[in-house]
Design a protein around this motif. Sequence first.
Motif, mmCIF file in Angstrom:
data_model
loop_
_atom_site.group_PDB
_atom_site.id
_atom_site.type_symbol
_atom_site.label_atom_id
_atom_site.label_comp_id
_atom_site.label_asym_id
_atom_site.label_seq_id
_atom_site.Cartn_x
_atom_site.Cartn_y
_atom_site.Cartn_z
ATOM 1 N N ARG A 248 64.520 -3.357 -21.627
ATOM 2 C CA ARG A 248 62.923 -4.472 -21.617
ATOM 3 C C ARG A 248 62.641 -4.855 -23.021
ATOM 4 O O ARG A 248 61.862 -5.612 -23.083
ATOM 5 N N TYR A 249 63.467 -4.584 -24.132
ATOM 6 C CA TYR A 249 62.981 -4.869 -25.652
ATOM 7 C C TYR A 249 63.512 -6.159 -25.765
ATOM 8 O O TYR A 249 65.031 -6.477 -25.087
ATOM 9 N N LYS A 250 62.793 -7.124 -26.065
ATOM 10 C CA LYS A 250 63.445 -8.531 -26.452
ATOM 11 C C LYS A 250 63.572 -8.780 -27.917
ATOM 12 O O LYS A 250 62.969 -8.209 -28.966
ATOM 13 N N ASN A 251 64.544 -9.919 -28.145
ATOM 14 C CA ASN A 251 64.691 -10.137 -29.565
ATOM 15 C C ASN A 251 63.785 -10.849 -30.314
ATOM 16 O O ASN A 251 63.056 -11.677 -29.625
ATOM 17 N N SER A 252 63.405 -10.543 -31.309
ATOM 18 C CA SER A 252 62.386 -11.344 -32.142
ATOM 19 C C SER A 252 62.723 -12.678 -32.639
ATOM 20 O O SER A 252 63.719 -13.031 -33.416
ATOM 21 N N LEU A 253 61.864 -13.499 -32.138
ATOM 22 C CA LEU A 253 62.198 -15.171 -32.574
ATOM 23 C C LEU A 253 60.680 -15.603 -33.233
ATOM 24 O O LEU A 253 59.738 -15.480 -32.506
ATOM 25 N N SER A 254 60.685 -16.191 -34.541
ATOM 26 C CA SER A 254 59.290 -16.777 -35.019
ATOM 27 C C SER A 254 59.748 -18.193 -35.642
ATOM 28 O O SER A 254 60.780 -18.165 -36.222
ATOM 29 N N ILE A 255 58.557 -18.826 -35.521
ATOM 30 C CA ILE A 255 58.684 -20.222 -35.942
ATOM 31 C C ILE A 255 57.426 -20.410 -36.945
ATOM 32 O O ILE A 255 56.640 -20.034 -36.364
ATOM 33 N N PHE A 281 59.199 -4.752 -34.630
ATOM 34 C CA PHE A 281 59.507 -5.880 -34.211
ATOM 35 C C PHE A 281 60.941 -6.358 -34.144
ATOM 36 O O PHE A 281 61.458 -7.235 -33.325
ATOM 37 N N ILE A 282 61.847 -5.343 -34.578
ATOM 38 C CA ILE A 282 63.286 -5.514 -34.362
ATOM 39 C C ILE A 282 63.748 -4.573 -32.991
ATOM 40 O O ILE A 282 64.467 -5.242 -32.585
ATOM 41 N N ALA A 283 63.298 -3.346 -32.913
ATOM 42 C CA ALA A 283 63.790 -2.362 -32.028
ATOM 43 C C ALA A 283 62.810 -2.169 -30.877
ATOM 44 O O ALA A 283 63.329 -1.758 -29.974
ATOM 45 N N GLU A 284 61.439 -2.538 -30.709
ATOM 46 C CA GLU A 284 60.555 -2.354 -29.809
ATOM 47 C C GLU A 284 59.776 -3.332 -29.612
ATOM 48 O O GLU A 284 58.715 -3.266 -29.164
ATOM 49 N N ASN A 285 60.321 -4.670 -29.488
ATOM 50 C CA ASN A 285 59.515 -5.930 -29.130
ATOM 51 C C ASN A 285 59.720 -6.065 -27.606
ATOM 52 O O ASN A 285 60.769 -5.954 -27.061
ATOM 53 N N THR A 286 58.548 -5.945 -27.207
ATOM 54 C CA THR A 286 58.595 -6.315 -25.579
ATOM 55 C C THR A 286 58.061 -7.763 -25.189
ATOM 56 O O THR A 286 58.256 -7.975 -23.734
ATOM 57 N N GLN A 287 57.576 -8.676 -26.032
ATOM 58 C CA GLN A 287 57.362 -9.918 -25.647
ATOM 59 C C GLN A 287 58.371 -10.814 -25.519
ATOM 60 O O GLN A 287 59.288 -10.585 -26.449
#
Length: 312
Positions: A248-255, A281-287
Motif C-alpha cells: 500500500r505504500y507508494k513511491n514519492s514524487l514531487s515537482i 516519505f520514502i518507506a511509509e508514503n500512502t498517497q
Amino acid sequence: MKLLLRAIVKNLIRPLKKLVFVILAFYGLGNISGFGQTNMLDSLLVDSAELPIQYIEATFKATRIINGQSCETTPIGTLDFRIAHRFAPVNGGTYNLFGLDQASTKFSFDYGITKEFTVGVGRSTYEKTYDGFVKYKFLKQRESGFSPISAVWLSSMSINTLRWADPNRTNYFTSRLNFVHQLLVARKVNENFSFQLTPTLIHRNLVSTFDEDNDVLAIGIGLRQKLTKRTSINIEYFYPQRTSIQDRYKNSLSIGFDIETGGHVFQLHFTNSTAMIEKAFIAENTQSWKNAGFMFGFNISRVFTLKSYDYE
C-alpha cells in the motif's frame, strides 16, 4: 540513558557497511562521466603546480531539493531556520477546499559548523517526531580536474513521540527510534542543469507488520533546471526496495519551483508525500498521484549569520 546510547551506536554504525560499495561505485562513475579525456596524472600535475582550484558553486539553490536533502551544506557560522508545510491531498474536494483545510508541518534548524559540516534538528507533526542529522561534504566538484562530482554523507536519527497504542503491554523506548544513512552524489552539468543520485538505507527499529523489513534500501533522484537567475524547477523521486515495505505504500514524487529573494528561499511544490522525514516519505508514503492524492506544499528558509569568517 545507557540503553539509548547503545541503540544509537548499534544502529548508526552497523548499517554503514551496506553502503560502502555505493561510495566506490558512484565515485568511479563520476570520474568516468564527462571526464574520459582527463588523465589522472595530468590532474596530479596541475595540483602540484599549485594552480587555484575552482570549485563548482550552487549545484542546488537550497539544502533541500523538495523533501529530501541536497548536496548543499549550510555556510559556516550560519543558522538556517526552515518551515515546511504540506496541505492535505487535493482529492478532498471542495468540502476540504482541495486540502487547504488540513496541514502537516515541520520546523527545523540547520547550523554550519564548518564549510563542509552541517548539523540540524527538527520537529514534525507526523508522529510528533523529533529528528537530528549530521551532514558532511567530503568531495567537491571542480570546474576541471579529478573531481567531476560533489559527494555528501548524511546520517540522521528520529524519535517517534506518539503515545503508545497499547500502554498496558511492554513497550520499549528503542522501538521509537529510526535511522537513515544517505550518500548524496551530485553533478552540476552546466550553468542551468544539475542532478543528484541518493542511495539510501533506512533502519526502523519497529515495523507495523511481519511482512516488512527493518532495513529498507532506496534510490532517489533529484533534478534542477534553472529558469532565471533566482528561479528554478526541481523534480524529486524516490524508489524504495518494494519487497521490504507494504504494497500500500507508494513511491514519492514531487515537482517544485524555487524562488530566491535575498536571505529567503521559497520552495513551492506539489507532492504525494505528507511527511517530511526520510523514513516516512520514502518507506511509509500512502498517497498516489494516480487518484489525485498529491498536495500543495512549501518550504521557507531564512538564514541568520551568527559568526562571520574571512575565507581569504
